[in-house]
Design a protein around this motif. Structure first.
Motif, short mmCIF file in Angstrom:
data_model
loop_
_atom_site.label_atom_id
_atom_site.label_comp_id
_atom_site.label_asym_id
_atom_site.label_seq_id
_atom_site.Cartn_x
_atom_site.Cartn_y
_atom_site.Cartn_z
N THR A 69 5.16 -4.67 5.29
CA THR A 69 4.37 -3.70 6.05
C THR A 69 4.48 -2.37 5.34
O THR A 69 5.53 -1.71 5.38
CB THR A 69 4.88 -3.58 7.50
OG1 THR A 69 4.84 -4.86 8.14
CG2 THR A 69 4.01 -2.61 8.29
N MET A 70 3.40 -1.98 4.65
CA MET A 70 3.40 -0.74 3.90
C MET A 70 3.26 0.45 4.83
O MET A 70 2.76 0.31 5.95
CB MET A 70 2.27 -0.75 2.87
CG MET A 70 2.61 -1.39 1.53
SD MET A 70 2.80 -3.20 1.59
CE MET A 70 1.12 -3.77 1.64
N ASP A 71 3.67 1.63 4.35
CA ASP A 71 3.60 2.80 5.22
C ASP A 71 2.18 3.34 5.38
O ASP A 71 1.96 4.32 6.10
CB ASP A 71 4.54 3.92 4.73
CG ASP A 71 4.15 4.48 3.38
OD1 ASP A 71 3.16 3.98 2.79
OD2 ASP A 71 4.82 5.40 2.90
N ASN A 72 1.20 2.68 4.74
CA ASN A 72 -0.21 3.03 5.00
C ASN A 72 -0.79 2.15 6.11
O ASN A 72 -1.99 2.20 6.39
CB ASN A 72 -1.04 2.89 3.72
CG ASN A 72 -1.04 1.47 3.16
OD1 ASN A 72 -0.47 0.56 3.76
ND2 ASN A 72 -1.66 1.28 2.01
N GLY A 73 0.09 1.32 6.72
CA GLY A 73 -0.33 0.49 7.85
C GLY A 73 -0.79 -0.90 7.48
O GLY A 73 -1.04 -1.72 8.36
N ILE A 74 -0.90 -1.20 6.19
CA ILE A 74 -1.39 -2.52 5.75
C ILE A 74 -0.22 -3.50 5.63
O ILE A 74 0.86 -3.14 5.15
CB ILE A 74 -2.11 -2.39 4.39
CG1 ILE A 74 -3.36 -1.53 4.54
CG2 ILE A 74 -2.47 -3.75 3.82
CD1 ILE A 74 -4.09 -1.25 3.24
N SER A 75 -0.44 -4.74 6.08
CA SER A 75 0.57 -5.79 5.97
C SER A 75 0.09 -6.84 4.98
O SER A 75 -1.11 -7.07 4.82
CB SER A 75 0.81 -6.44 7.34
OG SER A 75 1.37 -5.51 8.24
#
Length: 333
Positions: free
Chosen positions: A219-225
């Protein structure tokens, strides 16, 4: 998640998703609030105060400095010494002043000591120096190899969520129970695991993840998994807010060879190879000629000793490396 505004500690305390984050009890809430706090730095102190209240801790992390403690002790000792030298009986007013200073000093000291106890009571941290590799077995049975110049920390009551800075190889012990996920948090992303083996590297302002066996979710901190498959390698940068590299490797030996005291290079530019040596030993390289940076190197280099490591690289690339002041200069005759 929530779309409320947060202008007081009470606003945080009344939010159920924030409570889940504070108690580390819901992955979606944990991911959301980690991301929210990173993008709302002015609210961090208020949020951490609310978290500490929920955890039963009323002290701020930066409550008092050691210098302030020492300063108050000096004031206290000076006051007591002055009273001792005074031959006349101190007045009630003088007594009140001395008592006030003494109480204030003791409160400051107690606050400082309490903060130290808080750190030692709730978290466990393992650190390595340059040139050091540490093998760990966590309470849940997970095996961790911590590379040089790295640190790993986790709450004593939850060893299945760890924070990593540097590089570590994980062999996670699978738990056939509810909420048995193993979580690895970096500055860029969250790795969600069950039972698997993988490598995480947070050096050079990005997070690199290599999955050896099993499967994991990022889960990246840009909201993408993103779900990773075995032998997949990913580099993600929170600075760029995107995945920089994603590829399926024929062999991942080069990604995890460091834990066995060696580095594997396969047609790697010399500059990148020496970056790995820098990460391991904390040394800095200067190139006299920029073209030297792109000399390819292929082979296995031991990392158990810096001199042996450098000699192997010199023989493989026909370059010279000598120390000048605090740096290592790379050149060709």
């Amino acid at each position: 998640m929530t779309k409320k505004t947060y202008n007081s500690v009470e606003d945080f305390l009344s939010d159920s998703s924030f409570v889940n984050w504070a108690n580390n009890s819901q992955l979606s809430d944990v991911s959301f609030w980690d991301f929210w706090l990173k993008n709302n730095p002015l609210k961090k102190e208020m949020a951490y105060e609310a978290r500490d209240i929920l955890l039963g801790i009323s002290l701020k992390k930066d409550f008092i400095s050691q210098e302030k403690v020492d300063e108050e002790w000096v004031k206290l000792e000076s006051t007591l010494l002055a009273l001792k030298k005074n031959k006349t009986k101190p007045s009630i007013f003088d007594n009140k002043i001395s008592k006030t200073i003494a109480v204030a000093s003791l409160l400051i000291l107690c606050s400082f000591v309490s903060f130290k106890i808080y750190k030692n009571t709730f978290y466990i941290t393992h650190e390595t120096a340059y040139g050091e590799i540490l093998n760990l077995k966590l309470k849940d049975g997970t095996l961790v190899t911590l590379n040089a110049n790295s640190n790993l920390s986790y709450k004593k009551n939850n060893p299945r969520k760890v924070w990593i800075e540097g590089e570590a190889y994980f062999k996670v012990n699978k738990k056939e129970t509810q909420n048995a996920k193993f979580l690895v948090q970096t500055n860029d992303l969250l790795v969600e695991v069950f039972g698997t083996t993988f490598n995480v590297n947070t050096l050079r302002e990005k997070t690199k993840v290599y999955l050896e066996t099993g499967n994991i979710w990022l889960t990246m901190d840009n909201g993408i998994s993103k779900k990773m498959a075995p032998r997949e390698y990913i580099e993600y940068s929170s600075k760029d807010q995107k995945i920089l590299v994603t590829q399926k490797l024929m062999s991942g030996a080069a990604q995890v060879s460091w834990k066995n005291g060696k580095l594997i290079f396969k047609n790697l530019p010399l500059e990148k190879a020496l970056n790995k040596v820098s990460d391991t030993y904390g040394v800095t390289f200067n190139f006299k000629d920029k073209s030297i940076k792109n000399i390819p190197i292929t082979g296995i280099v031991p990392t158990t000793n810096l001199n042996i490591c450098l000699n192997a690289i010199k023989k493989s690339t026909n370059v010279n490396i000598k120390k000048e002041n605090t740096k290592l200069v790379v050149y060709r005759d």
